[in-house]
Design an enzyme around this catalytic site. Structure first.
Site, PDB file in Angstrom:
ATOM      1  CD  GLU A 115      28.867 -19.920 -27.969  1.00 33.02           C
ATOM      2  OE1 GLU A 115      28.482 -20.424 -26.899  1.00 33.02           O
ATOM      3  OE2 GLU A 115      29.754 -19.066 -28.045  1.00 33.02           O
ATOM      4  CE  LYS A 117      19.962 -19.529 -22.296  1.00 31.31           C
ATOM      5  NZ  LYS A 117      19.432 -20.572 -21.432  1.00 31.31           N
ATOM      6  CG  ASP A 119      16.696 -26.769 -21.889  1.00 32.75           C
ATOM      7  OD1 ASP A 119      17.140 -26.193 -20.885  1.00 32.75           O
ATOM      8  OD2 ASP A 119      15.483 -26.974 -22.075  1.00 32.75           O
ATOM      9  CE1 TYR A 227      28.739 -21.787 -20.584  1.00 29.11           C
ATOM     10  CE2 TYR A 227      27.318 -23.539 -21.392  1.00 29.11           C
ATOM     11  CZ  TYR A 227      27.716 -22.684 -20.375  1.00 29.11           C
ATOM     12  OH  TYR A 227      27.113 -22.745 -19.162  1.00 29.11           O
ATOM     13  CE  LYS A 316      14.481 -18.545 -22.378  1.00 31.31           C
ATOM     14  NZ  LYS A 316      14.902 -19.688 -21.578  1.00 31.31           N
ATOM     15  CB  CYS A 410     -18.744 -47.852 -27.952  1.00 36.11           C
ATOM     16  SG  CYS A 410     -18.376 -46.744 -29.322  1.00 36.11           S
ATOM     17  CB  CYS A 413     -22.212 -47.533 -31.507  1.00 38.55           C
ATOM     18  SG  CYS A 413     -20.992 -48.755 -30.995  1.00 38.55           S
ATOM     19  CB  CYS A 427     -16.004 -49.681 -30.101  1.00 43.56           C
ATOM     20  SG  CYS A 427     -17.610 -50.051 -30.794  1.00 43.56           S
ATOM     21  CB  CYS A 433     -18.864 -48.473 -34.085  1.00 45.87           C
ATOM     22  SG  CYS A 433     -18.493 -46.966 -33.168  1.00 45.87           S
TER      23      CYS A 433
HETATM   24  S1  IVH Z   1      27.367 -18.639 -21.818  1.00 43.39           S
HETATM   25  C1  IVH Z   1      28.582 -15.551 -19.061  1.00 43.39           C
HETATM   26  N1  IVH Z   1      26.732 -20.276 -23.757  1.00 43.39           N
HETATM   27  O1  IVH Z   1      22.395 -20.877 -20.327  1.00 43.39           O
HETATM   28  C2  IVH Z   1      28.049 -16.513 -19.990  1.00 43.39           C
HETATM   29  N2  IVH Z   1      25.487 -20.418 -21.746  1.00 43.39           N
HETATM   30  O2  IVH Z   1      20.708 -18.810 -19.114  1.00 43.39           O
HETATM   31  C3  IVH Z   1      27.462 -17.680 -19.333  1.00 43.39           C
HETATM   32  N3  IVH Z   1      23.794 -22.172 -21.728  1.00 43.39           N
HETATM   33  O3  IVH Z   1      23.918 -20.807 -17.180  1.00 43.39           O
HETATM   34  C4  IVH Z   1      26.863 -18.682 -20.159  1.00 43.39           C
HETATM   35  N4  IVH Z   1      24.205 -22.948 -23.754  1.00 43.39           N
HETATM   36  O4  IVH Z   1      23.831 -23.052 -18.431  1.00 43.39           O
HETATM   37  C5  IVH Z   1      26.447 -19.881 -22.506  1.00 43.39           C
HETATM   38  N5  IVH Z   1      26.324 -21.691 -25.541  1.00 43.39           N
HETATM   39  C6  IVH Z   1      26.052 -21.297 -24.306  1.00 43.39           C
HETATM   40  C7  IVH Z   1      25.041 -21.920 -23.531  1.00 43.39           C
HETATM   41  C8  IVH Z   1      24.784 -21.428 -22.245  1.00 43.39           C
HETATM   42  C9  IVH Z   1      23.476 -23.090 -22.648  1.00 43.39           C
HETATM   43  C10 IVH Z   1      23.157 -22.045 -20.410  1.00 43.39           C
HETATM   44  C11 IVH Z   1      24.133 -21.977 -19.272  1.00 43.39           C
HETATM   45  C12 IVH Z   1      23.825 -20.695 -18.557  1.00 43.39           C
HETATM   46  C13 IVH Z   1      22.428 -20.442 -18.989  1.00 43.39           C
HETATM   47  C14 IVH Z   1      22.067 -18.988 -18.872  1.00 43.39           C
END
Ligand code: IVH
Length: 671
Positions: A115, A117, A119, A227, A316, A410, A413, A427, A433
């Site tokens: 999945e 991650k 933000d 998630y 990451k 400037c 020049c 300028c 220039c």
């Molecule tokens: S699973 C036990 N799935 O990442 C599993 N987390 O660094 C808990 N996050 O606190 C999280 N996308 O806020 C999971 N697809 C995803 C996620 C996800 C973002 C965030 C979440 C978690 C943090 C951990």
């Protein structure tokens, strides 16, 4: 008050219709009705609720926010909200799988849920008998804050689950986030209204979910992807995460369309790589991928460490924000004389590259940031976007702050600097220039313009400094002898350059037009102009009104073009260049058909053989419209590698998708 049964029925039906459209609009991105019709439904419901005193906390009218709270109440999570361990590379991810296999004492291939991650901010939603009764932040994992009032304003989060009416409790967890377009729209509005600019989508989302006044939250177009699940009582869910996601989607909960189930860790690594590639095309920000063992029984047997499960891992990606120090600020003179402050930074690795300087745009931006030399700042480089200073950190810790002052003259020049419009300074010398001369020559010689191989930035500087050239026309008078006399240039290189200069004379009109450096005329606009007018003389003679008839040209660009051709010096320069031998094949617009008239295209992913701008201009030239997002009105999506959510959406809607090869063949067929 007794409420007529008819009114009760209408209210129930309105609520159902509104929630249905909320779901289509926010989760599935496939609106069925225009916004105005949706607003009318909401307005009618509001009127009825007011007149008959029917408002309830779970009514869609409450999504605009309710009475402010004086403080948050605390929520204890019945099941702790864990965090994730993280890795940064391939071997570490392989080690993660090895640990799992060792613990399971099995070498069998495992399925993983992969999945994005996202933000944003982690939240828990609790549904009882299908009704959303509480939403909470993660907090420290054990105790969070009650943010139900704010979460009710998020339209993609159902207040009632579909098909879950019976006695049940279901806790879903996920990430609340602000999409990139949502963030841009907010900042556009803030800029217009002169209110505070938001730093990044994540902080904006985090601030919005922790508002005491939910009316403020309602103004931020938050979204969510679920998630995982926590409490599950009275509902039977599958034993695989992949199956659970489908079930949650069936309840009307938003789940991430970019998730995928992969076999083995190599499949997960492929997923991570392709996600990283399409990171820029996603409409939400991510900081990595999350890899989870798909089977819940296996998850349970793996268990957890103190704070994180053994069955999940965050992979990451390079951070898109880092902090560094502003060592100095210099002022650069651009091609059109604009004076731009540029920050010299202590080099920092951010968004996958080392950044050592970045534009600060203008003096207003410096003031808005409250920036001084010596400050520690947050630098952001998201995708291919140029790095940006987004924020000053702990300004009080800068012990020797130096104020940033606009120079009086400037820097190239020494001519006086004059104000140009609201925020820019320029300028006053114009093209005499040397900085402007150099920049316009570099632009003219560049690959997208006249493509003079070997005439790069350093050599242009040298030629202007030595007095060998002043304008682009002088390039065509350079001789091998003159060039060979230059430092670090042999006869062979001099001859090569002269050959390249001669070769550049045979060009195309769009390249030449672009090379002239008309304000706001990029390569795509140049191509549109040529497709519309056919040759340079009608373009030069066109009025702003006529220019505005060209696809993608608005009043400002039209004014710039007309002003450029209204200047006698520019016309003389064009004459001189044509006399030097610059030529292009003519374009017959009278015969040009518009075979794609009425069709809408969307370009997504990376186009390798043809820059996206050019693809767009070609489509416009053939009469097509080029849209930024996919809808049921889209006729065709051109998807290069790394195409993300736009491709998925086209698949969902059954819109035709072609790759770059097919697109090029298609253009070939039309020409
Ligand atoms: S699973 C036990 N799935 O990442 C599993 N987390 O660094 C808990 N996050 O606190 C999280 N996308 O806020 C999971 N697809 C995803 C996620 C996800 C973002 C965030 C979440 C978690 C943090 C951990």
């Amino acid at each position: 008050m007794t409420v007529p049964a008819k009114i009760k029925r209408e209210v129930a039906s309105l609520r159902e219709q509104i929630e249905h459209h909320n779901r289509l609009y926010h989760s599935l991105d496939t609106p069925e009705i225009p916004d105005a019709d949706y607003d009318a439904l909401l307005l009618r419901l509001e009127e009825l609720e007011k007149e008959y005193d029917l408002a309830t906390s779970d009514s869609p009218t409450q999504r605009v926010g309710s009475t402010p709270l004086s403080q948050f109440s605390q929520v204890t999570h019945e099941i702790a909200m864990l965090s994730l361990d993280k890795v940064f590379g391939e071997q570490e991810l392989k080690d993660f799988e090895n640990r799992i296999k060792k613990r399971l004492d099995s070498d069998e291939e495992l399925a993983y849920s992969c999945e994005p991650k996202v933000d944003g901010v982690a939240v828990s939603l609790l549904y009882e008998n299908g009704d959303l009764i509480r939403a909470a932040t993660r907090g420290d994992g054990v105790t969070g804050e009650d943010i139900t009032h704010n979460v009710r304003t998020i339209r993609s989060i159902p207040l009632q689950l579909s098909d879950v009416k019976k006695k049940s409790r279901l806790e879903v967890r996920g990430e609340i986030f602000l999409s990139k377009p949502g963030f841009e729209a907010l900042n556009k509005r803030a800029q217009k209204e002169g209110t505070k600019i938001f730093v990044n989508p994540r902080n904006t989302a985090a601030g919005a979910v922790r508002q005491l006044d939910s009316k403020a939250t309602a103004k931020i177009p938050l979204e969510m992807y679920c998630y995982s699940v926590g409490i599950v009582e009275g509902i039977k869910l599958p034993d695989e995460l992949s199956g659970i996601f489908n079930e949650l989607a069936g309840f009307g909960l938003p789940v991430n369309p970019d998730r995928k189930t992969e076999q083995g860790i190599d499949g997960c690594l492929d997923y991570c790589m392709s996600l990283l590639e399409k990171r820029n095309d996603l409409i939400y920000e991510i900081d990595g991928a999350v890899i989870k063992v798909d089977n819940l029984t296996t998850q349970r047997s793996l268990g957890q460490n103190a704070k994180s499960p053994r069955w999940a891992m965050a992979y990451k990606f390079p951070a898109e924000e880092k902090s560094t120090t502003v060592l100095d600020v210099e002022f650069q003179v651009g091609r059109t004389g604009t004076i731009t402050p540029v920050a010299r930074l202590d080099p920092v690795f951010v968004g996958g590259v080392t950044v050592s300087n970045t534009t600060l745009h203008n003096m207003d931006e410096i003031e808005r940031l409250g920036l001084r030399i010596g400050d520690t700042v947050v630098v952001r480089r998201a995708g291919d976007v140029i790095p940006k200073v987004v924020k000053v950190l702990n300004p009080k810790e800068n012990k020797k702050p130096r104020k940033i002052k606009l120079p009086a003259k400037c820097p190239a020049c020494s001519s006086p600097i004059e104000k140009d419009g609201e925020v820019l300074f320029r300028c006053s010398a114009g093209i005499i220039c040397p900085a402007q001369q150099k920049e316009s020559i570099k632009h003219f010689a560049s690959r997208t313009a006249m493509d003079i191989e070997g005439l790069g930035s350093k050599l242009v500087e040298q030629l202007v400094d030595e007095g060998l050239i002043e304008s682009v026309a002088d390039i065509y008078t350079l001789t091998t002898e003159q060039l060979a006399d230059l430092e670090r240039m042999g006869t062979k290189s001099a001859q090569n350059l002269v050959d390249a200069i001669v070769k550049s004379k045979k060009t195309t009109l769009p390249r030449f037009l672009f090379g002239l450096g008309i304000r706001e005329v990029g390569d795509a606009t140049a191509l549109s102009l040529v497709n519309h007018f056919g040759d340079i003389d009608p373009i030069a003679a066109a009025s702003p009104e006529e220019l505005e008839k060209v696809a993608d040209i608005g009043p400002i660009v039209a004014q710039h073009i007309a002003a450029f051709f209204g200047n006698r010096n520019n016309l003389a320069l064009i004459k001189k260049l044509r006399k030097a031998g610059i030529n292009w094949p003519s374009v017959d617009v009278s015969a040009a058909e518009k075979p794609l008239e009425g069709q809408t295209f969307v370009l997504t992913g990376t186009l390798e053989a043809m820059p996206r701008n050019e693809a767009k201009a070609q489509l416009l030239g053939l009469g097509a419209k080029v849209a930024g997002s996919v809808s049921k009105n889209t006729d065709c999506v051109v998807a290069g590698p790394g195409a993300g959510s736009k491709r998925t959406k086209a698949e969902e809607l059954g819109v035709k998708i072609i790759d770059e090869g097919e697109f090029l063949a298609f253009l070939d067929d039309l020409s």
